[in-house]
Design a protein around this motif. Structure first.
Motif, PDB file in Angstrom:
ATOM      1  N   THR A   2      26.379  47.154  67.446  1.00 35.61           N
ATOM      2  CA  THR A   2      26.838  48.525  67.299  1.00 35.61           C
ATOM      3  C   THR A   2      26.366  49.339  68.490  1.00 35.61           C
ATOM      4  O   THR A   2      25.219  49.266  68.886  1.00 35.61           O
ATOM      5  CB  THR A   2      26.283  49.149  66.004  1.00 35.61           C
ATOM      6  OG1 THR A   2      26.726  48.363  64.907  1.00 35.61           O
ATOM      7  CG2 THR A   2      26.769  50.567  65.826  1.00 35.61           C
ATOM      8  N   ASP A  12      31.518  49.073  66.148  1.00 29.26           N
ATOM      9  CA  ASP A  12      30.882  47.987  65.399  1.00 29.26           C
ATOM     10  C   ASP A  12      31.805  46.781  65.445  1.00 29.26           C
ATOM     11  O   ASP A  12      32.842  46.761  64.788  1.00 29.26           O
ATOM     12  CB  ASP A  12      30.631  48.435  63.962  1.00 29.26           C
ATOM     13  CG  ASP A  12      29.840  47.416  63.159  1.00 29.26           C
ATOM     14  OD1 ASP A  12      29.349  46.447  63.754  1.00 29.26           O
ATOM     15  OD2 ASP A  12      29.722  47.608  61.941  1.00 29.26           O
ATOM     16  N   GLY A  13      31.448  45.793  66.253  1.00 33.35           N
ATOM     17  CA  GLY A  13      32.284  44.599  66.389  1.00 33.35           C
ATOM     18  C   GLY A  13      33.420  44.770  67.367  1.00 33.35           C
ATOM     19  O   GLY A  13      34.255  43.889  67.520  1.00 33.35           O
ATOM     20  N   GLU A  46      34.418  39.038  76.304  1.00 31.85           N
ATOM     21  CA  GLU A  46      34.309  39.874  75.110  1.00 31.85           C
ATOM     22  C   GLU A  46      35.634  40.584  74.821  1.00 31.85           C
ATOM     23  O   GLU A  46      36.076  40.666  73.669  1.00 31.85           O
ATOM     24  CB  GLU A  46      33.191  40.908  75.305  1.00 31.85           C
ATOM     25  CG  GLU A  46      32.904  41.741  74.079  1.00 31.85           C
ATOM     26  CD  GLU A  46      31.760  42.724  74.282  1.00 31.85           C
ATOM     27  OE1 GLU A  46      31.523  43.505  73.352  1.00 31.85           O
ATOM     28  OE2 GLU A  46      31.111  42.710  75.346  1.00 31.85           O
ATOM     29  N   PHE A  50      37.995  39.780  71.503  1.00 37.03           N
ATOM     30  CA  PHE A  50      38.359  40.859  70.587  1.00 37.03           C
ATOM     31  C   PHE A  50      39.878  40.983  70.458  1.00 37.03           C
ATOM     32  O   PHE A  50      40.409  41.071  69.352  1.00 37.03           O
ATOM     33  CB  PHE A  50      37.751  42.183  71.069  1.00 37.03           C
ATOM     34  CG  PHE A  50      38.130  43.362  70.227  1.00 37.03           C
ATOM     35  CD1 PHE A  50      37.563  43.561  68.978  1.00 37.03           C
ATOM     36  CD2 PHE A  50      39.049  44.290  70.695  1.00 37.03           C
ATOM     37  CE1 PHE A  50      37.910  44.648  68.196  1.00 37.03           C
ATOM     38  CE2 PHE A  50      39.393  45.391  69.924  1.00 37.03           C
ATOM     39  CZ  PHE A  50      38.835  45.564  68.674  1.00 37.03           C
ATOM     40  N   ARG A  53      41.244  37.864  68.563  1.00 34.69           N
ATOM     41  CA  ARG A  53      40.835  37.847  67.149  1.00 34.69           C
ATOM     42  C   ARG A  53      41.637  38.853  66.325  1.00 34.69           C
ATOM     43  O   ARG A  53      41.987  38.589  65.188  1.00 34.69           O
ATOM     44  CB  ARG A  53      39.342  38.152  67.042  1.00 34.69           C
ATOM     45  CG  ARG A  53      38.802  38.060  65.631  1.00 34.69           C
ATOM     46  CD  ARG A  53      37.283  38.226  65.552  1.00 34.69           C
ATOM     47  NE  ARG A  53      36.615  38.248  66.832  1.00 34.69           N
ATOM     48  CZ  ARG A  53      35.960  39.306  67.324  1.00 34.69           C
ATOM     49  NH1 ARG A  53      35.846  40.393  66.646  1.00 34.69           N
ATOM     50  NH2 ARG A  53      35.388  39.238  68.508  1.00 34.69           N
ATOM     51  N   HIS A  54      41.941  40.001  66.917  1.00 33.76           N
ATOM     52  CA  HIS A  54      42.623  41.057  66.163  1.00 33.76           C
ATOM     53  C   HIS A  54      44.098  41.186  66.531  1.00 33.76           C
ATOM     54  O   HIS A  54      44.743  42.161  66.187  1.00 33.76           O
ATOM     55  CB  HIS A  54      41.873  42.372  66.325  1.00 33.76           C
ATOM     56  CG  HIS A  54      40.500  42.292  65.760  1.00 33.76           C
ATOM     57  ND1 HIS A  54      40.251  42.173  64.418  1.00 33.76           N
ATOM     58  CD2 HIS A  54      39.290  42.240  66.364  1.00 33.76           C
ATOM     59  CE1 HIS A  54      38.952  42.084  64.208  1.00 33.76           C
ATOM     60  NE2 HIS A  54      38.343  42.107  65.379  1.00 33.76           N
ATOM     61  N   ASP A  88      37.876  36.310  60.672  1.00 30.39           N
ATOM     62  CA  ASP A  88      36.459  36.229  61.027  1.00 30.39           C
ATOM     63  C   ASP A  88      35.663  37.461  60.631  1.00 30.39           C
ATOM     64  O   ASP A  88      34.483  37.560  60.934  1.00 30.39           O
ATOM     65  CB  ASP A  88      36.312  36.022  62.534  1.00 30.39           C
ATOM     66  CG  ASP A  88      36.941  34.724  62.995  1.00 30.39           C
ATOM     67  OD1 ASP A  88      37.014  33.781  62.182  1.00 30.39           O
ATOM     68  OD2 ASP A  88      37.366  34.662  64.153  1.00 30.39           O
ATOM     69  N   GLY A  89      36.306  38.434  59.985  1.00 30.42           N
ATOM     70  CA  GLY A  89      35.598  39.646  59.585  1.00 30.42           C
ATOM     71  C   GLY A  89      36.295  40.885  60.110  1.00 30.42           C
ATOM     72  O   GLY A  89      37.456  40.848  60.498  1.00 30.42           O
ATOM     73  N   ALA A  91      36.086  44.666  62.447  1.00 31.02           N
ATOM     74  CA  ALA A  91      35.494  45.480  63.503  1.00 31.02           C
ATOM     75  C   ALA A  91      35.909  46.909  63.203  1.00 31.02           C
ATOM     76  O   ALA A  91      36.938  47.153  62.570  1.00 31.02           O
ATOM     77  CB  ALA A  91      35.994  45.043  64.872  1.00 31.02           C
TER      78      ALA A  91
END
Length: 152
Positions: A2, A12-13, A46, A50, A53-54, A88-89, A91
């Protein structure tokens, strides 16, 4: 991890970035957009992790809110929350309450509720003219996702 922006934004993420709420001209009128400019120290790996993943779309692809698992909301206290979901969760980006941000969210809602979140790596300035020149330059890199609005 964060991180906090000087103005109170929380990432966050998501890659530590500077957020610039704006509107972009299109053939259909103005498009509400949140420009994310990664801060120095954020690696290309990174950013690509990101955006993959999204399910961000590259410059040459179309991003539709119906195809994304990202949503934004205006919280009762005036903060704006953007949530990106994946297998994976999650952000999240939380932008602090600010009258200019409330004007931007009102415009976004009146425009149908979707906003384009654009991640522009390598941009050195948050100036709207610099952002516009970068987006207009053929071959310039950016990633985008269409984010629908949900009530808080």
């Amino acid at each position: 991890m964060t991180a906090r922006e000087p103005y109170g934004s929380v990432y966050d993420g998501a890659p530590d970035s500077t957020a610039v709420p704006t509107a972009l001209p299109t053939t259909d009128g103005l498009l509400p957009a949140l420009i994310l400019i990664p801060n120095p120290g954020v690696t290309d790996a990174e950013i690509h992790d990101f955006t993959a993943r999204h399910q961000f779309a590259s410059r040459d692809e179309t991003a539709r809110a119906a195809d994304s698992q990202a949503r934004w909301s205006l919280e009762p206290d005036g903060r704006v929350t953007i949530t990106f979901l994946s297998e994976d969760g999650a952000a999240q980006i939380v932008l602090p309450a600010d009258p200019r941000l409330q004007q931007w969210t009102a415009f976004a809602r009146l425009s149908g509720g979707s906003v384009s979140v654009m991640l522009i790596p390598g941009l050195q300035s948050t100036d709207l003219q610099a952002i516009g020149r970068h987006l207009a330059r053929p071959g310039s890199e950016f990633w985008h996702i269409s984010v629908g609005c949900i009530p808080a």
